[in-house]
Motif scaffolding. Structure first.
Motif, PDB file in Angstrom:
ATOM      1  N   LYS A 113       3.923 -48.833 -74.741  1.00 51.23           N
ATOM      2  CA  LYS A 113       3.170 -47.815 -75.471  1.00 51.23           C
ATOM      3  C   LYS A 113       1.729 -47.691 -74.983  1.00 51.23           C
ATOM      4  O   LYS A 113       1.053 -46.710 -75.285  1.00 51.23           O
ATOM      5  CB  LYS A 113       3.187 -48.114 -76.965  1.00 51.23           C
ATOM      6  CG  LYS A 113       2.495 -49.416 -77.352  1.00 51.23           C
ATOM      7  CD  LYS A 113       2.545 -49.607 -78.862  1.00 51.23           C
ATOM      8  CE  LYS A 113       1.844 -50.896 -79.279  1.00 51.23           C
ATOM      9  NZ  LYS A 113       1.862 -51.081 -80.754  1.00 51.23           N
ATOM     10  N   TYR A 114       1.256 -48.700 -74.232  1.00 50.47           N
ATOM     11  CA  TYR A 114      -0.089 -48.620 -73.670  1.00 50.47           C
ATOM     12  C   TYR A 114      -0.082 -48.051 -72.253  1.00 50.47           C
ATOM     13  O   TYR A 114      -1.018 -47.362 -71.847  1.00 50.47           O
ATOM     14  CB  TYR A 114      -0.746 -50.005 -73.652  1.00 50.47           C
ATOM     15  CG  TYR A 114      -0.839 -50.658 -75.019  1.00 50.47           C
ATOM     16  CD1 TYR A 114      -1.718 -50.171 -75.984  1.00 50.47           C
ATOM     17  CD2 TYR A 114      -0.033 -51.738 -75.341  1.00 50.47           C
ATOM     18  CE1 TYR A 114      -1.805 -50.761 -77.235  1.00 50.47           C
ATOM     19  CE2 TYR A 114      -0.102 -52.333 -76.591  1.00 50.47           C
ATOM     20  CZ  TYR A 114      -0.994 -51.840 -77.535  1.00 50.47           C
ATOM     21  OH  TYR A 114      -1.067 -52.413 -78.776  1.00 50.47           O
ATOM     22  N   PRO A 117       0.388 -43.769 -71.966  1.00 51.23           N
ATOM     23  CA  PRO A 117      -0.844 -42.961 -72.054  1.00 51.23           C
ATOM     24  C   PRO A 117      -1.754 -43.158 -70.847  1.00 51.23           C
ATOM     25  O   PRO A 117      -2.446 -42.222 -70.431  1.00 51.23           O
ATOM     26  CB  PRO A 117      -1.509 -43.468 -73.336  1.00 51.23           C
ATOM     27  CG  PRO A 117      -0.398 -44.029 -74.144  1.00 51.23           C
ATOM     28  CD  PRO A 117       0.550 -44.624 -73.158  1.00 51.23           C
ATOM     29  N   ILE A 120      -0.332 -40.951 -68.111  1.00 46.34           N
ATOM     30  CA  ILE A 120      -0.636 -39.548 -68.393  1.00 46.34           C
ATOM     31  C   ILE A 120      -2.128 -39.273 -68.163  1.00 46.34           C
ATOM     32  O   ILE A 120      -2.505 -38.185 -67.697  1.00 46.34           O
ATOM     33  CB  ILE A 120      -0.242 -39.194 -69.837  1.00 46.34           C
ATOM     34  CG1 ILE A 120       1.267 -39.343 -70.019  1.00 46.34           C
ATOM     35  CG2 ILE A 120      -0.656 -37.768 -70.179  1.00 46.34           C
ATOM     36  CD1 ILE A 120       2.101 -38.502 -69.105  1.00 46.34           C
ATOM     37  N   GLY A 121      -2.974 -40.249 -68.468  1.00 41.70           N
ATOM     38  CA  GLY A 121      -4.415 -40.062 -68.274  1.00 41.70           C
ATOM     39  C   GLY A 121      -4.805 -39.849 -66.827  1.00 41.70           C
ATOM     40  O   GLY A 121      -5.820 -39.194 -66.539  1.00 41.70           O
TER      41      GLY A 121
END
Length: 284
Positions: A113-114, A117, A120-121
């Motif tokens: 879950k880390y 993102p 995607i960043g």
């Protein structure tokens, strides 16, 4: 009164449909005009191209431009070089992006879950920011002057394609994986025999985007290729312009041939492409 109101609603519905189609046709016409102009000009002689006032349709079709593409320019050599890079890039993206997307959607592991993102960043970082560091890395690896800098990054995945494939994987029911696991299938077997066949539309979409991006790429070959015999089509045509008198008919004929593989690829995979784009936006 009820019948009149119903007729009015039907008329308004037809009017909206007509206007929406008219707008779509108008924008399609605007976008297709440059391509049509390029195609028509590629059949004109040099004298007719510079004629004043200019003509839209060629007075006489000048086919020598298409013959000269293969005699004055090492066009097939450029095509072969571009195909090597584009097909290798497609293979790399399919292998790497599907694996990462599968792990991000169907496998539970610590930190997932880390990391997603974070992946995607990276889409917010423009290529111009990483261009110089990447060049220095490939230079220290002595990869400059080869195809490796244009092929190797594709084997590490792309944030956009990972996101696209993850969205598709999410739409596949977990019950399929659970049933296969109960029957004794390993993670590798579930991935190759169940997940990959089911996500053909998304994989096709990734393949089309990757092929188109590498087929028309100009900046990458400009940075890393320094031998004329290794040039791709985009950089090869630019080099021809810089070293010869500009023959617009020849260049436009070469550009028309340059767009043919992309058009053929799109129409061959159109069904999978549209399905992949549609389904990946259903579920987050």
């Amino acid at each position: 009164m009820i019948g009149h109101a119903q007729q009015r609603r039907n008329w308004m519905r037809k009017l909206r449909r007509f206007l929406s189609h008219a707008v779509v046709i108008l924008f399609c016409g605007i976008f297709i005009v440059p391509f049509v102009w390029m195609l028509l000009t590629s059949f004109k002689s040099q004298q007719e191209i510079y004629a004043n006032p200019p003509t839209i349709f060629p007075k006489e079709f000048y086919w020598h431009n298409y013959v000269d593409v293969f005699t004055k320019i090492p066009y097939m050599k450029y095509v072969g070089n571009t195909l090597i890079i584009s097909l290798s890039a497609v293979l790399g993206q399919i292998i790497s992006s599907t694996m990462v997307a599968y792990s991000m959607s169907k496998i539970e592991w610590f930190g997932k879950k880390y990391f997603f993102p974070l992946i995607i960043g990276t889409m917010m970082i423009p290529y111009q920011v990483t261009m110089i560091p990447l060049y220095m890395i490939f230079k220290n690896l002595e990869f400059t002057g080869t195809y490796w800098p244009l092929i190797l990054p594709n084997f590490f995945g792309s944030a956009y394609y990972i996101f696209l494939l993850r969205q598709f994987f999410i739409t596949i029911p977990n019950s399929l994986i659970e049933s296969a696991t109960i029957d004794g299938a390993s993670d590798a077997r579930v991935y190759f025999q169940i997940m990959i066949p089911l996500c053909k539309p998304a994989i096709t979409t990734v393949a089309i985007f990757t092929f188109m991006g590498n087929w028309s790429d100009f900046m990458g070959p400009l940075l890393y290729l320094n031998k004329a015999e290794m040039y791709t089509i985009s950089i090869g045509l630019q080099a021809f312009v810089q070293t010869h008198y500009i023959e617009w008919g020849l260049l436009l004929a070469a550009s028309a041939i340059f767009t043919v593989p992309i058009i053929i690829l799109f129409f061959m995979a159109q069904r999978y492409f549209i399905e992949g784009i549609t389904i990946t936006g259903i579920k987050g």
